[in-house]
Design a protein around this motif. Structure first.
Motif, short mmCIF file in Angstrom:
data_model
loop_
_atom_site.label_atom_id
_atom_site.label_comp_id
_atom_site.label_asym_id
_atom_site.label_seq_id
_atom_site.Cartn_x
_atom_site.Cartn_y
_atom_site.Cartn_z
N UNK A 247 13.07 29.84 46.46
CA UNK A 247 13.06 30.38 45.10
C UNK A 247 12.10 31.55 44.95
N UNK A 248 11.12 31.64 45.85
CA UNK A 248 10.22 32.79 45.80
C UNK A 248 10.98 34.09 46.08
N UNK A 249 11.93 34.00 47.01
CA UNK A 249 12.77 35.17 47.30
C UNK A 249 13.53 35.60 46.05
N UNK A 250 14.06 34.60 45.33
CA UNK A 250 14.84 34.91 44.14
C UNK A 250 13.96 35.51 43.06
N UNK A 251 12.75 34.97 42.95
CA UNK A 251 11.85 35.46 41.92
C UNK A 251 11.54 36.94 42.13
N UNK A 252 11.37 37.31 43.41
CA UNK A 252 11.08 38.72 43.70
C UNK A 252 12.23 39.62 43.26
N UNK A 253 13.45 39.17 43.57
CA UNK A 253 14.61 39.96 43.16
C UNK A 253 14.70 40.00 41.63
N UNK A 254 14.49 38.85 41.01
CA UNK A 254 14.57 38.78 39.55
C UNK A 254 13.53 39.71 38.92
N UNK A 255 12.33 39.71 39.46
CA UNK A 255 11.28 40.57 38.92
C UNK A 255 11.68 42.04 39.01
N UNK A 256 12.25 42.42 40.14
CA UNK A 256 12.66 43.81 40.30
C UNK A 256 13.72 44.20 39.28
N UNK A 259 14.83 40.32 35.42
CA UNK A 259 15.60 39.12 35.08
C UNK A 259 14.78 37.85 35.25
N UNK A 260 15.48 36.73 35.15
CA UNK A 260 14.81 35.43 35.28
C UNK A 260 15.55 34.61 36.33
N UNK A 261 14.91 33.52 36.76
CA UNK A 261 15.47 32.69 37.82
C UNK A 261 16.20 31.48 37.23
N UNK A 262 17.42 31.27 37.70
CA UNK A 262 18.19 30.09 37.32
C UNK A 262 18.40 29.20 38.52
#
Ligand SMILES: Cc1cc2nc3c(=O)[nH]c(=O)nc-3n(C[C@H](O)[C@H](O)[C@H](O)COP(=O)(O)OP(=O)(O)OC[C@H]3O[C@@H](n4cnc5c(N)ncnc54)[C@H](O)[C@@H]3O)c2cc1C
Ligand SMILES: Nc1ncnc2c1ncn2[C@@H]1O[C@H](COP(=O)(O)O)[C@@H](O)[C@H]1O
Lengths: 365, 277
Positions: A247-256, A259-262
């Protein structure tokens, strides 16, 4: 303990008795939802749609603004399409509470007799609408995604049913007003027009002593908790992430992407991320502009909660995964390679001079 | 002792509901019935109060005779009594009519076992999916409602005070209320327990109490079932399956694939909608 309980006078049977003349009910009323003087975007979206209905009915569009220090919203409602705004501005209405707010609504509805009443299908909107419809009493359609009126001035409120597998149009012929809550992100707000004029009618608060029994102690703004409902971009992950680290990978993409993480329920049940991130039938129904489904197979309970996203990107190593059936863009491959590459590509684009750049401004207002 | 009521609905397991592609109608045959997902959380919270403070937990369900099975499941988890409010006359009820019957049933339960301190409902049902019945019941009983509760912070049965956390889109609200109240439960509230052996044994022998219209001499017939329901389903249809032509982005180099994806996203109206431009 039993004897200490004050005797209540329940109002189990609330139907109006005898014949009521409904013909005096005219116009569309939108209840504007706000927190700390900031209106929810769904309120303006509903005003936009209600403007269209009011024009078809050749009837006034009304708005109701309640809260403490919210008079600017009454003016704003006019800029957003309302002809008449009822304004109840009182310190007692600082926080939403069902009883005081529903008393004001009931007062306005009974006095000004709109034929249609609409509110956002938010937590607060549903809480309030359920109470008001019971008191009036009248029919209430939840979670509408399509609204229209027919030649008999009937409201046609359509909503998803059976886990979004069907749509149903619901009517209320017997009573007025006809009530519906409507989902956020479905309807378009009108462009703000400062030249529009309208009438603002102050309404007194309708407080009773028993209203004090419930007290909002504090409001804890979401920090570290996710606001899926209002997000424009959601980067969601499932069991394929293999663990919380994924989920850390997703958070980085979301931050860029601002967005937010689902998450899928499988990931939530495994304890990799909190339940407030769960998208789907038993989580949150979302409609972002852009949805990434990463390591999510696409079970129907997940899909019903996100299929109305404007664009869906699916990343899965299994080319047969059902999620690809609803994805606009599909990437078959290992998410651990692909997701960091996308994050990097977004970063590069943002850094590139003159390149279009994602901003990090999830719309909440 | 506290008296807690849980409103529970038996619902078709929507996983199993299919659309018949020929007739475009719902295929309900063979669809198993389950306790509504959120109502299990409502029940669990009532059972926790019972564990901590001692309480009588009454589960009430309006539905067909087959809902006895769902009530037995609640008894197996630890509910004291399961009441099935069942009559052909209740069929076709919308949320207004349902909340009328449930409020009447709760009042009858008060007559039998004492005043109710907390009514627990689920956030919403998987089939009705409105979340309106809870607020409707609270209104009719003239008690305060605390909807979308994700945590019960404290309950003081002596002071008759409860503090809960309500979930909202943009945060959490801590709210204090006085009993009696109605709470609607979110999944975050708890993890429903599994039935233990004594519960299972008790449930196997347990016969839910059935109340029909005859048990409610004051019930107004015009307010129940189809007749008492102001909303009418005028039509249902199956939305055209979203025709998506999935564009697969292929290639062995993730960096190239990522570039390609971004290129395509930028070619849509997303940059304009999201303010990327
Ligand atoms: C009553 C009920 C309610 C439910 N409500 C919800 C709900 O609200 N929301 C919800 O999401 N689910 C819900 N479910 C659960 C749902 O049925 C599925 O079990 C769940 O959505 C599956 O989650 P998943 O896709 O993450 O896991 P899986 O189905 O296990 O899929 C994992 C996917 O990851 C892919 N993968 C694995 N490794 C990689 C890799 N390295 N790179 C790329 N891809 C990879 C696999 O190919 C697979 O497709 C509900 C179920 C029930 C019974
Ligand atoms: N027929 C019913 N019998 C008992 N409880 C019900 C019934 N219908 C709804 N409820 C309760 O009301 C909640 C909200 O339901 P709904 O408004 O249908 O989404 C459910 O989670 C139940 O707790």
């Amino acid at each position: 303990m039993a004897e200490k309980v004050p005797k209540r006078k329940p109002m189990v049977g609330l139907q109006p008795e005898g014949d009521v003349d409904w013909s005096s009910y005219r116009g569309v009323l939108v209840v504007v939802e706000q927190r700390s003087g900031q209106a929810k975007s769904v309120s303006w979206q509903l005003l936009g749609e209600a403007r269209r209905l009011a024009n078809r009915l050749d009837a006034p569009l009304m708005a109701l603004v309640m809260g403490s220090r919210v008079s600017h919203l009454a003016q704003e409602a006019i800029h957003r399409g309302a002809d008449r705004v009822f304004l109840c501005d009182s310190p007692e209405l600082e926080h939403y509470r069902t009883r005081p707010y529903s008393r004001v609504c009931l007062h306005v509805i009974r006095t000004y007799k709109p034929e249609i009443v609409l509110m956002g299908a938010t937590y607060t909107g549903r809480d309030l609408a359920g109470a008001i419809a019971t008191h009036l009493p009248t029919g209430l359609t939840a979670d509408s995604t399509m609204l229209d009126v027919d030649e008999n001035r009937l409201l046609l409120a359509s909503r998803p049913a059976f886990s979004e597998k069907m749509l149903a149009t619901i009517l209320c012929k017997q009573f007025k007003p006809q009530m519906a809550t409507a989902r956020a992100g479905v309807f378009e707000a009108l462009p703000r027009d400062e030249s529009r004029t309208g009438e603002i009618i102050p309404v007194p608060p309708q407080l009773k002593p028993e209203d004090i029994a419930t007290e909002v102690l504090e409001f804890l703004e979401t920090t570290g908790r996710v606001n899926l409902e209002d997000a424009n971009v959601i980067v969601a992950g499932g069991r394929g992430l293999g663990g919380p680290a994924g989920f850390r990978l997703l958070r980085e993409l979301a931050d860029e992407l601002g967005g937010v993480v689902g998450a899928s329920r499988a990931a939530v049940d495994l304890g990799w991320i909190g339940h407030d991130h769960q998208v789907g039938q038993t989580g949150t129904t979302v409609r972002p502009k852009l949805y990434f489904a990463i390591g999510i197979s696409g079970a129907v309970q997940h899909v019903v909660g996100m299929q109305n996203s404007s664009y869906i990107v699916a990343i899965n190593k299994d080319p047969q995964a059902p999620i690809f059936k609803i994805a606009n863009y599909g990437i078959v491959g290992d998410l651990f390679h692909i997701v960091p590459a996308i994050t990097e590509a977004v970063r590069r684009r943002k850094a590139g001079a003159g390149e279009p750049r994602p901003t990090s401004a999830p719309q909440t207002v | 002792m506290l008296h807690l009521v849980v409103c529970m609905k038996q619902v078709p397991d929507s996983r199993e509901i299919r659309i018949d592609p020929k007739t475009n109608t719902l295929v309900r045959q063979g669809v198993p019935a389950i306790v509504n997902y959120f109502d299990l959380h409502a029940l669990e919270e009532a059972l926790r109060v019972k564990d901590e403070h001692g309480a009588r937990v009454t589960v009430i369900s309006m539905g067909p005779p087959s809902a006895e099975k769902a009530l037995r499941q609640c008894v197996s988890m630890g509910a004291d009594e399961g009441i099935l409010v069942s009559d052909r006359a209740f069929a076709g009820a919308d949320t207004l009519a349902t909340s009328y019957v449930l409020a009447m049933a709760i009042q009858k339960a008060e007559d039998e076992w004492g005043p109710v301190d907390i009514v627990f409902c689920g956030k919403q049902t998987l089939d009705g999916d409105t979340g309106q019945v809870g607020p409707g019941v609270a209104c009719r009983l003239d008690i305060d409602q605390l909807t979308y509760v994700e945590k019960v912070e404290s309950l003081d049965p002596v002071k008759r005070e409860i503090i809960v956390h309500r979930h909202l889109e943009d945060g959490v609200e801590r709210v204090k209320a006085r009993l009696p109240v109605l709470i609607t439960a979110l999944a975050e509230l708890n993890r429903p327990r599994r039935a233990g052996l004594p519960g299972v044994l008790r449930a196997a022998r347990y016969q839910p109490i059935v109340w029909t219209t005859n048990d409610f001499p004051n019930m107004d017939r015009s307010k129940i079932g189809l007749r008492g329901s102001p909303t009418i389903v005028s039509k249902t249809w199956v939305p055209e399956p979203k025709q998506v032509n999935t564009e697969f982005i292929e290639g062995d180099d993730p960096a190239v694939t990522a570039q390609e994806l971004l290129g395509r996203l930028y070619a849509t109206d997303l940059p304009q909608k999201l303010g990327w431009a």
